[in-house]
Enzyme design. Structure first.
Site, short mmCIF file in Angstrom:
data_model
loop_
_atom_site.label_atom_id
_atom_site.label_comp_id
_atom_site.label_asym_id
_atom_site.label_seq_id
_atom_site.Cartn_x
_atom_site.Cartn_y
_atom_site.Cartn_z
N CYS A 143 0.84 -1.20 0.00
CA CYS A 143 0.00 0.00 0.00
C CYS A 143 0.88 1.26 0.00
O CYS A 143 1.53 1.53 -1.00
CB CYS A 143 -0.99 -0.04 1.16
SG CYS A 143 -2.38 1.11 0.97
N HIS B 263 -3.50 -5.60 1.07
CA HIS B 263 -2.83 -5.82 2.36
C HIS B 263 -2.78 -7.30 2.73
O HIS B 263 -3.70 -7.81 3.38
CB HIS B 263 -3.57 -5.07 3.46
CG HIS B 263 -3.38 -3.59 3.44
ND1 HIS B 263 -2.39 -2.97 4.18
CD2 HIS B 263 -4.04 -2.61 2.78
CE1 HIS B 263 -2.45 -1.67 3.98
NE2 HIS B 263 -3.45 -1.42 3.13
N GLU C 71 -1.05 -8.68 5.00
CA GLU C 71 -0.97 -8.83 6.46
C GLU C 71 -2.35 -8.81 7.10
O GLU C 71 -2.52 -9.30 8.23
CB GLU C 71 -0.07 -7.73 7.07
CG GLU C 71 -0.67 -6.36 7.23
CD GLU C 71 -0.73 -5.55 5.94
OE1 GLU C 71 -1.15 -4.37 6.00
OE2 GLU C 71 -0.39 -6.09 4.86
#
Length: 229
Positions: free
Chosen positions: A85, A202, A204
């Site tokens: 990002c 994302h 994560e």
């Protein structure tokens, strides 16, 4: 293995990255950008957020932090680098990868789950998947539209450096499945080395089972793939 997660003023996904990597058994630590890279760094994450409030352009100010010269040198030495990002924006601004990320076609902040199709499964970041696999990974950005000149885009594509494209749940790459207007529905790309990657979604946030999807785990396991190569 110790993955350094570089924290800039305005980063807000650095703790998420450390938590997700730790969940996978990968040693990770947050490091303030002014402190430079620790000597034991074997991997680097440029995390999401809004470094320096996205002034000038998203990622432009963080890209000029002295630590980024260290990141570039590490990348040239084969140390795996993943920009997510805002980290992807920083990576492009620094020249780690081709292209740039700019304002979404909607001119709005987009925060939603997106489907990604694996375009190249022969990289450290995608080795856990098969080409054509469809992943569900969240996005959260206002400047996520990938742009690049036509000639450079064609070279990027022909060299297999497009990692992911936005698609629908069935893997169809369509305009309707493109949340931000990215050229060619591109969601993530490789640098000159396949050990360097940037992506808008994302991973994560799609690693811990409690968050509803673990589809992003394979991306983060790219750090293991490089160390075991």
């Amino acid at each position: 293995m110790t993955v350094t997660v570089v924290q800039f003023g305005g980063s807000n996904c650095d703790r998420d990255a450390v938590g997700a990597l730790s969940h996978l058994g990968i040693d990770a630590e947050r490091v303030w950008h002014e402190d430079g890279l620790p000597e034991d760094t074997t991997g680097i994450v440029l995390p999401g957020g809004f470094s320096y409030g996205d002034y000038l352009r998203a990622g432009a100010m963080a890209a000029r932090s002295p630590v980024m010269a260290e990141v570039r040198a590490a990348a040239e030495d084969g140390v795996p680098v993943l920009g997510v990002c805002n980290g992807a924006q920083i990576g492009c601004e620094t020249g780690l990868t081709d292209g740039a990320f700019t304002t979404n076609a909607s001119a709005r902040f987009q925060c939603e789950n997106a489907y990604l199709r694996v375009e190249n499964a022969d990289t450290p970041w995608t080795r856990a998947y098969d080409e054509g696999d469809v992943l569900s990974v969240p996005i959260a950005h206002g400047e996520g539209r990938f742009e690049i000149g036509e000639e450079r885009y064609e070279r990027l594509d022909s060299e297999g450096r497009v990692l992911f494209r936005y698609c629908d749940a069935d893997g169809n790459v369509t305009d309707d499945a493109n949340p931000n207007g990215s050229r060619g529905n591109v969601a993530g790309v490789l640098g000159e080395r396949d050990t360097v990657a940037v992506l808008m979604p994302h991973p994560e946030r799609a690693t811990l089972p409690d968050l509803g999807s673990t589809d992003g785990q394979g991306v983060l396991r790219g750090f293991e793939a490089v160390s075991n190569a």
